[in-house]
Design a protein around this motif. Structure first.
Motif, short mmCIF file in Angstrom:
data_model
loop_
_atom_site.label_atom_id
_atom_site.label_comp_id
_atom_site.label_asym_id
_atom_site.label_seq_id
_atom_site.Cartn_x
_atom_site.Cartn_y
_atom_site.Cartn_z
N ASP A 116 -14.23 -17.89 -33.40
CA ASP A 116 -13.42 -17.42 -32.28
C ASP A 116 -12.74 -18.57 -31.55
OD1 ASP A 116 -14.36 -14.79 -32.77
OD2 ASP A 116 -16.22 -15.28 -31.71
N GLY A 117 -12.86 -19.77 -32.10
CA GLY A 117 -12.23 -20.92 -31.48
C GLY A 117 -12.95 -21.41 -30.23
N VAL A 118 -14.25 -21.11 -30.11
CA VAL A 118 -15.00 -21.57 -28.94
C VAL A 118 -15.87 -22.76 -29.34
CG1 VAL A 118 -16.65 -20.93 -27.13
CG2 VAL A 118 -15.07 -19.21 -28.03
N GLY A 119 -15.56 -23.93 -28.83
CA GLY A 119 -16.34 -25.14 -29.11
C GLY A 119 -17.23 -25.47 -27.93
N PRO A 120 -18.09 -26.51 -28.08
CA PRO A 120 -19.01 -26.90 -27.01
C PRO A 120 -18.29 -27.22 -25.70
CG PRO A 120 -19.48 -28.11 -29.02
CD PRO A 120 -18.22 -27.36 -29.26
N HIS A 121 -17.05 -27.73 -25.81
CA HIS A 121 -16.36 -28.17 -24.59
C HIS A 121 -15.72 -27.02 -23.83
CE1 HIS A 121 -17.26 -32.26 -25.51
NE2 HIS A 121 -16.87 -32.05 -26.75
N ASP A 122 -15.75 -25.83 -24.43
CA ASP A 122 -15.26 -24.66 -23.69
C ASP A 122 -16.37 -24.05 -22.85
OD1 ASP A 122 -12.70 -24.76 -24.93
OD2 ASP A 122 -13.63 -23.98 -26.77
N LEU A 123 -17.59 -24.55 -23.04
CA LEU A 123 -18.75 -23.99 -22.33
C LEU A 123 -19.27 -24.96 -21.27
CD1 LEU A 123 -20.63 -22.64 -25.48
CD2 LEU A 123 -18.97 -21.43 -24.06
N ASN A 124 -20.10 -24.46 -20.36
CA ASN A 124 -20.65 -25.31 -19.30
C ASN A 124 -21.88 -26.07 -19.79
OD1 ASN A 124 -18.74 -24.18 -17.45
ND2 ASN A 124 -20.05 -22.37 -17.29
N ILE A 125 -21.68 -26.91 -20.83
CA ILE A 125 -22.82 -27.63 -21.39
C ILE A 125 -22.98 -29.01 -20.74
CG2 ILE A 125 -23.73 -28.69 -23.50
CD1 ILE A 125 -22.70 -26.29 -25.05
N VAL A 126 -21.84 -29.67 -20.45
CA VAL A 126 -21.89 -31.02 -19.88
C VAL A 126 -22.68 -31.03 -18.57
CG1 VAL A 126 -20.49 -32.91 -18.95
CG2 VAL A 126 -19.74 -31.70 -21.00
N THR A 127 -22.40 -30.06 -17.69
CA THR A 127 -23.09 -30.02 -16.39
C THR A 127 -24.60 -29.80 -16.57
OG1 THR A 127 -22.41 -27.71 -16.27
CG2 THR A 127 -21.14 -29.28 -14.98
N ASP A 151 -28.05 -19.32 -31.93
CA ASP A 151 -28.91 -20.37 -32.48
C ASP A 151 -28.18 -21.71 -32.53
OD1 ASP A 151 -30.91 -18.55 -32.73
OD2 ASP A 151 -30.64 -18.19 -34.88
N THR A 152 -26.89 -21.66 -32.91
CA THR A 152 -26.09 -22.89 -32.96
C THR A 152 -26.01 -23.52 -31.57
OG1 THR A 152 -24.74 -21.84 -34.67
CG2 THR A 152 -23.84 -23.84 -33.65
N THR A 153 -25.77 -22.71 -30.58
CA THR A 153 -25.63 -23.20 -29.21
C THR A 153 -26.95 -23.82 -28.73
OG1 THR A 153 -24.12 -21.35 -28.89
CG2 THR A 153 -24.76 -22.57 -26.92
N ASN A 154 -28.05 -23.10 -28.98
CA ASN A 154 -29.38 -23.63 -28.64
C ASN A 154 -29.57 -25.02 -29.25
OD1 ASN A 154 -30.22 -21.37 -27.29
ND2 ASN A 154 -31.32 -20.48 -29.03
N PHE A 155 -29.26 -25.11 -30.54
CA PHE A 155 -29.51 -26.35 -31.27
C PHE A 155 -28.61 -27.48 -30.77
CE2 PHE A 155 -29.43 -29.14 -35.06
CZ PHE A 155 -30.79 -29.36 -35.14
N TYR A 156 -27.37 -27.16 -30.45
CA TYR A 156 -26.43 -28.16 -29.93
C TYR A 156 -26.97 -28.75 -28.63
CZ TYR A 156 -22.21 -30.37 -28.17
OH TYR A 156 -21.31 -31.28 -27.68
N ILE A 157 -27.39 -27.89 -27.73
CA ILE A 157 -27.91 -28.36 -26.43
C ILE A 157 -29.18 -29.18 -26.66
CG2 ILE A 157 -28.81 -27.65 -24.17
CD1 ILE A 157 -27.08 -25.12 -24.45
N PHE A 158 -30.03 -28.68 -27.57
CA PHE A 158 -31.29 -29.36 -27.88
C PHE A 158 -31.04 -30.80 -28.35
CE2 PHE A 158 -34.69 -30.36 -30.98
CZ PHE A 158 -35.79 -30.30 -30.12
N LYS A 159 -30.00 -30.96 -29.21
CA LYS A 159 -29.67 -32.31 -29.70
C LYS A 159 -29.15 -33.20 -28.57
CE LYS A 159 -29.61 -33.31 -33.87
NZ LYS A 159 -30.74 -34.02 -34.55
N GLN A 160 -28.39 -32.62 -27.64
CA GLN A 160 -27.82 -33.38 -26.53
C GLN A 160 -28.89 -33.94 -25.60
OE1 GLN A 160 -24.25 -33.73 -25.65
NE2 GLN A 160 -24.15 -33.28 -27.83
N ILE A 161 -29.99 -33.22 -25.47
CA ILE A 161 -31.01 -33.65 -24.50
C ILE A 161 -32.22 -34.27 -25.20
CG2 ILE A 161 -30.38 -31.96 -22.73
CD1 ILE A 161 -32.74 -30.27 -23.72
N GLN A 162 -32.11 -34.47 -26.52
CA GLN A 162 -33.22 -35.05 -27.27
C GLN A 162 -33.55 -36.45 -26.73
OE1 GLN A 162 -32.57 -35.15 -31.50
NE2 GLN A 162 -34.45 -34.00 -31.89
N GLY A 163 -34.84 -36.75 -26.59
CA GLY A 163 -35.23 -38.05 -26.09
C GLY A 163 -35.43 -38.04 -24.57
N LEU A 164 -34.81 -37.08 -23.91
CA LEU A 164 -35.00 -36.98 -22.45
C LEU A 164 -36.32 -36.26 -22.17
CD1 LEU A 164 -31.38 -35.91 -21.51
CD2 LEU A 164 -32.41 -38.17 -21.22
#
Lengths: 205, 205
Positions: A116-127, A151-164
């Motif tokens: 649907d053309g929705v990438g991570p940067h279209d969502l409120n993930i950075v904040t 599941d993709t979204t969960n995993f993307y966020i999980f990778k972004q905060i890994q190590g924290l």
């Protein structure tokens, strides 16, 4: 459809742009408004205009709100260290109805969906990631729907905060309360067995 | 349902007053408008307000119109001596789509229905009888739905104009074009046999 009036045609055209409402339904709704007092149409149009023009998104959790920081985020009774990550505001309403979550929320505004053309940067993930990096978050609860996009979204966020230093959890998948086992799909049934809980714990729920 | 915003709650409340739209559907529609540009909501509210405030009823046939006398009534191509009596403006649209009626219409605005508190004086019957009394009408075609209320209304009008020089007819009841005979109800099938038409005539239709 042939209309005897341009005003009617315009109104039906606008109403039928709403999702799931065709020309016939739109005509039925518009004729209903015509039979009601003028005040009803006025109330409807005023409420819709006010909603569209004045509604804000909470600066912290991106939930809909009349003020800059929503009621949940500004409540002293909520645990700010537990954040439930949801797709949209309807999920917040659904979880609030259960009164089972004492923390706050983070509304993503959708799921990652390349189709649907929705990438991570279209969502409120950075904040969300910033909140976690600031170190005030103890646990993230992923409460997205159990689809490929979720599941993709969960995993993307999980990778972004890994190590924290933050605990992550996901809501339990299993047989709905009241459902017959024989009609459940295999994946759900399989997961409900793998993720079984002690019987004594279930008695307290 | 718990709303995080009063503006949202008000908008959902107003939309859910429309027939066949519950709170959940209303919320879905309102959230859809929020995701669209502001112009869409503005277009919708402007069209609805204009429609409700400026739409008129034709002074002759009571059809919806932007002017005092509707396009059909003011057309020189229509036979003013043949009047098709219908329940509401959707029936006018349905019949106009078939292009089979060359006369004009008379919109009653409903059917006589004591159960719903609708009597003859709530409908546009007086103006119809006056038209017939004025002597300019050759034929009245009753095109009301074939229910108890429809039949009652037909009969009431028929009694009012009895003795006046006017032909009355009612639209044919029968098996729908393309329908299987075995699935038709008995009354419709019975009527279609009683009111059979010469085969040669059917060839020309």
């Amino acid at each position: 459809m042939e209309f005897s009036s341009k005003l009617l045609e315009k109104a039906v055209g606008e109403v039928s742009q709403l999702p799931g409402i065709g020309k016939r339904t739109a005509l039925r709704l518009v004729l209903h408004l015509l039979r009601q007092p003028k005040e009803q149409t006025q109330g409807l149009t005023t409420a819709l205009s006010a909603m569209r023009n004045d509604l804000k998104f909470c600066k912290s959790c991106h939930n809909l709100s009349d003020v800059d920081i929503c009621e949940i985020c500004s409540s002293v009774l909520r645990d700010k260290e537990i954040i439930c990550v949801v797709e949209d505001i309807r999920d917040v309403m659904a979880i609030e109805n259960t009164a089972s979550h004492k923390g706050i929320y983070h509304v993503l505004g959708g799921k990652i969906s390349p189709m649907d053309g929705v990438g991570p940067h279209d969502l409120n993930i950075v904040t969300l990631v910033e909140k976690v990096k600031a170190g005030h978050v103890k646990e993230l609860i992923f409460a997205l729907s159990s689809t490929m996009e979720g599941d993709t979204t969960n995993f993307y966020i999980f990778k972004q905060i890994q190590g924290l230093e933050v605990k992550t959890s996901t809501i339990a998948r299993g047989i709905s309360v009241g459902d017959e086992l024989e009609y459940a799909d295999e994946i759900t049934l399989g997961r409900s067995i793998l993720n079984r809980i002690p019987f004594e714990a279930s008695l307290k729920q």
